[in-house]
Write a protein that holds these residues in place. Structure first.
Motif, PDB file in Angstrom:
ATOM      1  N   ALA A 462       0.799  -1.231   0.000  1.00 39.07           N
ATOM      2  CA  ALA A 462       0.000   0.000   0.000  1.00 39.07           C
ATOM      3  C   ALA A 462       0.836   1.288   0.000  1.00 39.07           C
ATOM      4  CB  ALA A 462      -0.973  -0.002   1.182  1.00 39.07           C
ATOM      5  N   PRO A 463       1.927   1.389   0.776  1.00 38.71           N
ATOM      6  CA  PRO A 463       2.695   2.641   0.763  1.00 38.71           C
ATOM      7  C   PRO A 463       3.245   3.022  -0.611  1.00 38.71           C
ATOM      8  CG  PRO A 463       3.287   1.326   2.675  1.00 38.71           C
ATOM      9  CD  PRO A 463       2.424   0.466   1.812  1.00 38.71           C
ATOM     10  N   LEU A 467      -2.282   7.656  -5.538  1.00 34.65           N
ATOM     11  CA  LEU A 467      -3.504   7.990  -6.263  1.00 34.65           C
ATOM     12  C   LEU A 467      -3.679   9.508  -6.250  1.00 34.65           C
ATOM     13  CD1 LEU A 467      -5.952   6.606  -7.649  1.00 34.65           C
ATOM     14  CD2 LEU A 467      -7.156   6.799  -5.476  1.00 34.65           C
ATOM     15  N   VAL A 468      -3.803  10.103  -7.430  1.00 38.22           N
ATOM     16  CA  VAL A 468      -3.996  11.551  -7.539  1.00 38.22           C
ATOM     17  C   VAL A 468      -5.378  11.819  -8.103  1.00 38.22           C
ATOM     18  CG1 VAL A 468      -1.537  12.046  -7.798  1.00 38.22           C
ATOM     19  CG2 VAL A 468      -2.924  11.597  -9.824  1.00 38.22           C
ATOM     20  N   GLU A 469      -5.892  13.003  -7.827  1.00 38.84           N
ATOM     21  CA  GLU A 469      -7.261  13.333  -8.223  1.00 38.84           C
ATOM     22  C   GLU A 469      -7.435  13.319  -9.737  1.00 38.84           C
ATOM     23  OE1 GLU A 469     -10.261  17.080  -7.753  1.00 38.84           O
ATOM     24  OE2 GLU A 469      -9.389  16.258  -5.909  1.00 38.84           O
ATOM     25  N   ALA A 470      -6.358  13.658 -10.468  1.00 37.52           N
ATOM     26  CA  ALA A 470      -6.460  13.671 -11.935  1.00 37.52           C
ATOM     27  C   ALA A 470      -6.828  12.285 -12.467  1.00 37.52           C
ATOM     28  CB  ALA A 470      -5.140  14.145 -12.539  1.00 37.52           C
ATOM     29  N   GLU A 471      -6.314  11.224 -11.835  1.00 41.11           N
ATOM     30  CA  GLU A 471      -6.634   9.863 -12.257  1.00 41.11           C
ATOM     31  C   GLU A 471      -8.110   9.553 -11.992  1.00 41.11           C
ATOM     32  OE1 GLU A 471      -3.055   6.926 -11.502  1.00 41.11           O
ATOM     33  OE2 GLU A 471      -3.330   8.236  -9.766  1.00 41.11           O
ATOM     34  N   ALA A 594     -15.504   9.928  -4.229  1.00 42.85           N
ATOM     35  CA  ALA A 594     -15.039   8.988  -3.203  1.00 42.85           C
ATOM     36  C   ALA A 594     -15.181   7.534  -3.644  1.00 42.85           C
ATOM     37  CB  ALA A 594     -15.768   9.237  -1.880  1.00 42.85           C
ATOM     38  N   PRO A 595     -16.352   7.078  -4.122  1.00 47.03           N
ATOM     39  CA  PRO A 595     -16.446   5.680  -4.551  1.00 47.03           C
ATOM     40  C   PRO A 595     -15.543   5.353  -5.746  1.00 47.03           C
ATOM     41  CG  PRO A 595     -18.494   6.861  -5.033  1.00 47.03           C
ATOM     42  CD  PRO A 595     -17.683   7.734  -4.159  1.00 47.03           C
ATOM     43  N   LEU A 600     -10.676   2.626  -7.740  1.00 48.04           N
ATOM     44  CA  LEU A 600      -9.401   2.754  -8.448  1.00 48.04           C
ATOM     45  C   LEU A 600      -8.238   2.350  -7.548  1.00 48.04           C
ATOM     46  CD1 LEU A 600      -7.989   3.608 -11.031  1.00 48.04           C
ATOM     47  CD2 LEU A 600      -7.990   5.966 -10.218  1.00 48.04           C
ATOM     48  N   TYR A 601      -8.302   2.740  -6.274  1.00 48.97           N
ATOM     49  CA  TYR A 601      -7.245   2.387  -5.325  1.00 48.97           C
ATOM     50  C   TYR A 601      -7.155   0.874  -5.144  1.00 48.97           C
ATOM     51  CZ  TYR A 601      -4.584   2.203  -0.968  1.00 48.97           C
ATOM     52  OH  TYR A 601      -3.641   1.917  -0.004  1.00 48.97           O
ATOM     53  N   ASN A 602      -8.320   0.226  -4.994  1.00 54.52           N
ATOM     54  CA  ASN A 602      -8.337  -1.232  -4.839  1.00 54.52           C
ATOM     55  C   ASN A 602      -7.781  -1.934  -6.073  1.00 54.52           C
ATOM     56  OD1 ASN A 602      -9.435  -1.093  -2.269  1.00 54.52           O
ATOM     57  ND2 ASN A 602     -11.546  -1.218  -2.992  1.00 54.52           N
ATOM     58  N   GLU A 603      -8.087  -1.397  -7.247  1.00 49.39           N
ATOM     59  CA  GLU A 603      -7.546  -1.973  -8.481  1.00 49.39           C
ATOM     60  C   GLU A 603      -6.028  -1.843  -8.521  1.00 49.39           C
ATOM     61  OE1 GLU A 603      -9.612   0.126 -11.525  1.00 49.39           O
ATOM     62  OE2 GLU A 603     -11.438  -1.092 -11.362  1.00 49.39           O
ATOM     63  N   LYS A 604      -5.514  -0.684  -8.071  1.00 45.33           N
ATOM     64  CA  LYS A 604      -4.061  -0.488  -8.058  1.00 45.33           C
ATOM     65  C   LYS A 604      -3.397  -1.421  -7.044  1.00 45.33           C
ATOM     66  CE  LYS A 604      -3.217   4.137  -9.781  1.00 45.33           C
ATOM     67  NZ  LYS A 604      -2.296   5.258  -9.596  1.00 45.33           N
TER      68      LYS A 604
END
Length: 631
Positions: A462-463, A467-471, A594-595, A600-604
């Motif tokens: 995880a570290p 994830l950036v807002e543009a993505e 948020a969702p 996207l975070y979980n996919e990464k």
């Protein structure tokens, strides 16, 4: 051929003695071992009466040879290696306890055992793998291998040695062992059938009630007073209704207690026919009722619920009794000291007679007087300080506040009993060797695997995931249709029994006639309230809610369009007019950000884990022993 075949033969026989006879096989010797040596090996095995299992049992023993030596190889004088490894096809029952410890795969020489695969199959979720039989087992085994690779790497970097992780494992072990002890005590426990039947007949009842609703509580209270004096409820009800003080809900139908308002159902449950309830506050006003009649209704679900209630009561009773038995068996308690302990008031000699002073909790936290001594347990004693610390942990808003409110002494007996049971229960479980039972060991293993896997993802994977807002914004822009409300339709309809009448009305609409005019002049219409008629007009509709055949007609809806639709079966024909079409409405980015970010975070994270797995698979050897699955 080895220079000293007798030494080689002796080594083979010693190995055979150490292998449990799982299955009888024909000994297969590597090509080149012929002549006298081959004959000697065969004769020796027959003489010893041993069985050589060359795949799943012998291979792990050979895996302890020094690095660089061949797995399954015997070393003879002169440093020569002779391979003994042969693969045997064994038909092994997946859920047989006899084969629970059989390795189905090796991950860096660490076995994944049959019981792990069996438990994974039993507990798998609905998306654990497509297909049947072999495909499912292959998928599950692949998951177990992936978990094992990550867990091994977590151990390699010392995550399992962290103090917090060790404390977590120790706490889970104690709790699981206590649960194993309790389950062991409860395994032959069965609820009393008569008690179950009695409760079932109480629970599975329907009632007939006569309800009165009052606007004023005073009027209801007056009726209750008169009823208590013996005046008939029906007579009182008629009078109060006639005077406008109450309204009547006189229902002759029987109703399930579960369908009543909770407070009404609870009261009806304990009442007898003819009794009048107390007064209740309800949304309609003030309510009271007379229970007119009760009847039993057979219901298997309620019967099972009754059985569970009786069983849970019995379990709690037995658990309390067993706890007392263990404490009496393994602990010596200073009853006098325990009774004297006051965690609310200072009872020391320094307090003058008649004076009240809050207990000095800080002093109690340092008090080393022994309240209980455990025979053979660990820890060996429970002190006043131990009990004080446990009590302190129960009050999240501070122990000082609890001392002032007088809310501690009432808890000390329960807390002290729980402390004693945890220690004596752990001691008893180990004396009974429950910590050596397969189920317990399996539970600990699975907890350790899942915990270390999660720790590796949290602390290593995880570290590195950013994830950036543009993505997030890009995902939103690329999938606007997923974050938009669907097209909404308001449809007017005409229903006909004959196709020719529907065709005539549709032709008029298609030529531009007003829908209301067509509706007023159409012939052969079917009443829309008739059974089986589809309702298109009571609410806004989406394309997905339309019948499949109609959905194909209305692919790109436009306001003012009309359609003719024949319902399945051909009995009814609908002429439909799209009165209004509401286009999709895109949800604002801030509302769905948020969702999208979570997804996207979980996919990464998953991609990062997959990358780690690819590297670990290159670094560590994995061997799979399952070659086929009987359907």
């Amino acid at each position: 051929m080895p220079e000293h075949p007798e030494k080689f033969l002796s080594a083979v026989c010693r190995a055979a003695q150490n292998v449990a006879p799982i299955v009888k096989v024909t000994v297969m010797v590597k090509e080149g071992m012929t002549g006298d040596l081959m004959k000697s090996v065969k004769n020796a095995v027959l003489a010893w009466g041993s069985v050589l299992v060359i795949m799943l049992s012998v291979a792990p023993a050979f895996s302890q040879a020094p690095r660089g030596e061949m797995a399954g190889a015997a070393v003879v004088e002169g440093g020569q290696h002779i391979s003994l490894e042969r693969l045997l096809a064994l038909r092994i029952p997946l859920f047989s306890p006899h084969f629970a410890e059989t390795p189905v795969a090796l991950v860096n020489d660490e076995p994944i055992k049959m019981w792990e695969l069996a438990r994974a199959l039993v507990s798998r979720d609905s998306d654990a793998g497509a297909g049947e039989g072999e495909a499912i087992l292959q998928d599950l085994l692949g998951r177990l291998i992936n978990i094992r690779l990550i867990v091994q790497e977590a151990r390699n970097i010392g995550l399992d040695e962290a103090e917090s992780m060790q404390a977590l494992f120790a706490d889970f072990t104690k709790k699981s062992l206590l649960q194993e002890l309790i389950d062991n005590q409860m395994k032959d426990l069965a609820p009393d059938p008569d008690e179950v039947e009695d409760l079932y007949r109480q629970m599975s009842r329907e009632v007939q009630i006569h309800t009165l609703i009052f606007k004023r509580a005073e009027d209801a209270a007056e009726l209750l007073e008169e009823s208590a004096k013996g005046v008939a409820f029906e007579q009182l009800a008629s009078t109060y209704i006639a005077d406008g003080k109450a309204t009547d809900e006189h229902n002759d139908a029987f109703m399930k207690i579960s369908d009543l308002l909770p407070q009404v159902g609870e009261a009806a449950y304990t009442m007898k026919p003819g009794e009048v309830s107390k007064l209740f506050r309800a949304p309609k006003g003030f309510v009271l009722f007379q229970l007119r009649d009760v009847r039993f209704v057979a219901d298997p679900q309620v019967q099972e619920k009754a059985r569970q209630i009786v069983y849970e009561r019995l379990k709690k009773k037995r658990a309390r009794e067993y706890s007392d038995e263990l404490i009496e068996k393994h602990a010596v308690i200073d009853e006098e000291l325990f009774e004297q302990l006051d965690f609310e008031q200072d009872v020391s000699d320094s307090v003058k007679e008649g004076e009240k002073k809050p207990a000095d909790f800080g002093k109690l936290l340092q008090d080393q007087r022994v309240l209980a001594t455990i025979r053979g347990g660990e820890p060996g004693t429970i002190t006043v300080a131990d009990l004080a610390r446990e009590l302190k942990g129960q009050f999240f808003h501070g122990v000082d506040k609890a001392v002032k409110s007088g809310n501690i002494n009432s808890r000390k007996i329960i807390i002290f009993s729980n402390m004693l049971f945890k220690i004596t229960g752990d001691l008893e479980a180990r004396l009974l060797k429950l910590d050596q039972e397969p189920r317990f060991r399996y539970t600990l293993h699975e907890f350790e695997q899942s915990t270390l896997f999660g720790a590796f993802v949290d602390k290593v994977v995880a570290p590195e995931v950013k994830l950036v807002e543009a993505e997030v914004r890009q995902v939103y822009d690329d999938h606007l249709d997923e974050y938009s409300s669907p097209v909404m339709l308001r449809i007017k309809s005409l229903v006909f029994a004959k196709k020719k009448d529907a065709d005539h009305a549709f032709d008029r609409l298609h030529k531009g006639a007003d829908f209301r005019w067509v509706s007023g002049n159409a012939v052969g219409l079917v009443d829309k309230s008739s059974p089986g008629v589809l309702d298109f007009e009571s609410q806004l509709l989406t394309l997905s809610t339309l019948p499949e055949g109609l959905r194909q007609l209305v692919k790109e809806p436009r306001q003012g369009d009309s359609f003719i639709y024949a319902a399945p079966g051909g009995d009814l024909h609908y002429v439909l007019f799209l009165e209004q079409v509401f286009p999709p409405q895109v949800q604002p980015f801030d509302k769905v950000k948020a969702p999208i970010a979570r997804k996207l975070y979980n996919e990464k994270i998953k991609l990062a884990v997959d990358e780690w797995l690819a590297k670990l698979k290159d670094a560590y050897e994995t061997r799979i022993f399952i070659t086929a699955v009987d359907e």
